[in-house]
Design a protein around this motif. Structure first.
Motif, PDB file in Angstrom:
ATOM      1  N   LEU A  80      56.289  87.645  24.373  1.00 46.82           N
ATOM      2  CA  LEU A  80      55.929  86.649  24.006  1.00 46.82           C
ATOM      3  C   LEU A  80      55.618  86.024  22.623  1.00 46.82           C
ATOM      4  O   LEU A  80      55.918  84.990  21.947  1.00 46.82           O
ATOM      5  N   VAL A  81      55.540  87.366  21.664  1.00 44.50           N
ATOM      6  CA  VAL A  81      55.323  87.106  20.341  1.00 44.50           C
ATOM      7  C   VAL A  81      56.258  88.164  19.526  1.00 44.50           C
ATOM      8  O   VAL A  81      56.480  89.364  20.003  1.00 44.50           O
ATOM      9  N   ALA A  82      56.802  87.758  18.373  1.00 39.40           N
ATOM     10  CA  ALA A  82      57.534  88.599  17.664  1.00 39.40           C
ATOM     11  C   ALA A  82      56.560  89.093  16.408  1.00 39.40           C
ATOM     12  O   ALA A  82      55.927  88.384  15.954  1.00 39.40           O
ATOM     13  N   ARG A  83      56.882  90.311  16.073  1.00 41.24           N
ATOM     14  CA  ARG A  83      56.050  90.833  14.975  1.00 41.24           C
ATOM     15  C   ARG A  83      57.046  91.506  13.862  1.00 41.24           C
ATOM     16  O   ARG A  83      58.080  92.246  14.298  1.00 41.24           O
ATOM     17  N   ARG A  84      56.579  91.205  12.590  1.00 42.78           N
ATOM     18  CA  ARG A  84      57.601  91.484  11.528  1.00 42.78           C
ATOM     19  C   ARG A  84      56.589  92.167  10.697  1.00 42.78           C
ATOM     20  O   ARG A  84      55.553  91.762  10.151  1.00 42.78           O
ATOM     21  N   VAL A  85      56.725  93.488  10.154  1.00 45.21           N
ATOM     22  CA  VAL A  85      56.049  94.424   9.206  1.00 45.21           C
ATOM     23  C   VAL A  85      56.823  94.125   7.931  1.00 45.21           C
ATOM     24  O   VAL A  85      58.056  94.593   7.859  1.00 45.21           O
ATOM     25  N   GLU A  86      56.196  93.840   6.815  1.00 46.19           N
ATOM     26  CA  GLU A  86      56.769  93.878   5.419  1.00 46.19           C
ATOM     27  C   GLU A  86      56.168  95.519   4.922  1.00 46.19           C
ATOM     28  O   GLU A  86      55.059  95.775   4.985  1.00 46.19           O
ATOM     29  N   PRO A  87      57.516  96.163   4.347  1.00 43.92           N
ATOM     30  CA  PRO A  87      56.908  97.487   4.021  1.00 43.92           C
ATOM     31  C   PRO A  87      56.177  97.432   2.526  1.00 43.92           C
ATOM     32  O   PRO A  87      56.906  98.082   1.600  1.00 43.92           O
ATOM     33  N   THR A  88      54.993  96.882   2.436  1.00 48.07           N
ATOM     34  CA  THR A  88      54.379  97.131   1.260  1.00 48.07           C
ATOM     35  C   THR A  88      53.024  97.779   1.404  1.00 48.07           C
ATOM     36  O   THR A  88      52.798  98.270   2.518  1.00 48.07           O
ATOM     37  N   VAL A  89      52.319  98.155   0.381  1.00 48.58           N
ATOM     38  CA  VAL A  89      51.054  98.852   0.469  1.00 48.58           C
ATOM     39  C   VAL A  89      50.096  97.825  -0.019  1.00 48.58           C
ATOM     40  O   VAL A  89      49.847  97.660  -1.010  1.00 48.58           O
ATOM     41  N   PRO A  90      48.959  97.557   1.078  1.00 45.09           N
ATOM     42  CA  PRO A  90      49.123  98.099   2.573  1.00 45.09           C
ATOM     43  C   PRO A  90      50.261  96.853   3.168  1.00 45.09           C
ATOM     44  O   PRO A  90      50.627  96.109   2.565  1.00 45.09           O
ATOM     45  N   PRO A  91      50.717  97.373   4.168  1.00 49.78           N
ATOM     46  CA  PRO A  91      51.719  96.737   5.150  1.00 49.78           C
ATOM     47  C   PRO A  91      51.445  95.140   5.631  1.00 49.78           C
ATOM     48  O   PRO A  91      50.108  95.012   5.650  1.00 49.78           O
ATOM     49  N   ARG A  92      52.188  94.289   5.233  1.00 54.62           N
ATOM     50  CA  ARG A  92      51.890  92.853   5.647  1.00 54.62           C
ATOM     51  C   ARG A  92      52.481  92.584   6.972  1.00 54.62           C
ATOM     52  O   ARG A  92      53.683  92.948   7.075  1.00 54.62           O
ATOM     53  N   VAL A  93      51.799  92.026   8.156  1.00 55.38           N
ATOM     54  CA  VAL A  93      52.271  92.071   9.297  1.00 55.38           C
ATOM     55  C   VAL A  93      51.989  90.949   9.724  1.00 55.38           C
ATOM     56  O   VAL A  93      50.930  89.913   9.556  1.00 55.38           O
ATOM     57  N   HIS A  94      53.271  90.132  10.160  1.00 52.25           N
ATOM     58  CA  HIS A  94      53.449  88.516  10.527  1.00 52.25           C
ATOM     59  C   HIS A  94      53.652  88.436  12.065  1.00 52.25           C
ATOM     60  O   HIS A  94      54.359  89.424  12.525  1.00 52.25           O
ATOM     61  N   TYR A  95      53.120  87.287  12.444  1.00 56.05           N
ATOM     62  CA  TYR A  95      53.565  87.273  14.174  1.00 56.05           C
ATOM     63  C   TYR A  95      53.888  85.760  14.063  1.00 56.05           C
ATOM     64  O   TYR A  95      53.595  84.963  13.474  1.00 56.05           O
ATOM     65  N   ARG A  96      54.716  85.719  15.150  1.00 58.97           N
ATOM     66  CA  ARG A  96      55.253  84.242  15.675  1.00 58.97           C
ATOM     67  C   ARG A  96      55.306  84.169  16.919  1.00 58.97           C
ATOM     68  O   ARG A  96      55.889  85.486  17.748  1.00 58.97           O
ATOM     69  N   LEU A  97      55.661  83.111  17.502  1.00 56.35           N
ATOM     70  CA  LEU A  97      55.874  83.125  19.183  1.00 56.35           C
ATOM     71  C   LEU A  97      57.396  82.890  19.282  1.00 56.35           C
ATOM     72  O   LEU A  97      58.402  82.628  18.489  1.00 56.35           O
ATOM     73  N   THR A  98      58.007  83.790  20.275  1.00 52.36           N
ATOM     74  CA  THR A  98      59.052  83.682  20.702  1.00 52.36           C
ATOM     75  C   THR A  98      59.545  82.329  21.467  1.00 52.36           C
ATOM     76  O   THR A  98      58.334  81.707  21.713  1.00 52.36           O
ATOM     77  N   GLY A  99      60.502  82.113  21.875  1.00 51.13           N
ATOM     78  CA  GLY A  99      60.977  81.149  23.001  1.00 51.13           C
ATOM     79  C   GLY A  99      60.259  81.186  24.182  1.00 51.13           C
ATOM     80  O   GLY A  99      59.701  80.172  24.664  1.00 51.13           O
ATOM     81  N   LEU A 100      60.024  82.620  24.580  1.00 50.61           N
ATOM     82  CA  LEU A 100      59.421  82.821  25.833  1.00 50.61           C
ATOM     83  C   LEU A 100      57.731  82.263  25.586  1.00 50.61           C
ATOM     84  O   LEU A 100      57.111  81.703  26.623  1.00 50.61           O
ATOM     85  N   GLY A 101      57.426  82.874  24.331  1.00 50.96           N
ATOM     86  CA  GLY A 101      55.918  82.374  24.107  1.00 50.96           C
ATOM     87  C   GLY A 101      55.604  80.879  23.957  1.00 50.96           C
ATOM     88  O   GLY A 101      54.685  80.488  24.442  1.00 50.96           O
TER      89      GLY A 101
END
Length: 135
Positions: A80-101
């Motif tokens: 239902l949600v897509a997660r994307r992690v930026e490889p930074t220090v500390p990591p930045r984590v982003h979320y968004r709804l998928t079509g199903l979400g």
């Protein structure tokens, strides 16, 4: 659950809500929480953009960091949600709804509207019941 001689439930088959082992029932347990509803609404309001974890937490008053993490993990696992992690220090984590979400948000929006329209009636029923129990 199937009966003898009946075909096993396959992909897309409807379940039996009254069977404790039914996957539909288990899914309703996961998506029927206030935190899931709030997370989906918050992400839907931002769609199609992503929202960082800290911003989600700010937009959801009362949720703990752990509960938000658990909620997002469940939503991500269910697709239902897509997660994307930026490889930074500390990591930045982003979320968004998928079509199903987004399709779930449509269903939850109807439930929220119903609750808003009928809350006064529910409150009156609770008050009347409290008076009967207190008598």
């Amino acid at each position: 659950m199937t009966t003898p001689g009946a075909p096993a439930a396959g992909r897309g088959a409807r379940g039996d809500l009254f069977d404790p082992d039914c996957p539909t029932r288990q899914l309703l347990d996961r998506i029927g929480t206030k935190w899931t509803s709030m997370a989906v609404k918050t992400l839907a309001d931002a769609a199609p953009d992503e929202v960082r974890f800290a911003e989600l937490r700010r937009r959801m008053p009362g949720i703990s960091q752990k509960m938000l993490s658990v909620t997002l993990r469940s939503l991500t696992r269910d697709g239902l949600v897509a997660r994307r992690v930026e490889p930074t220090v500390p990591p930045r984590v982003h979320y968004r709804l998928t079509g199903l979400g987004l399709s779930l948000e449509a269903a939850l929006a109807g439930l929220r509207t119903w609750a808003e329209e009928h809350m006064a009636e529910i409150d009156r029923a609770n008050e009347a019941d409290d008076r009967v129990d207190g008598a």
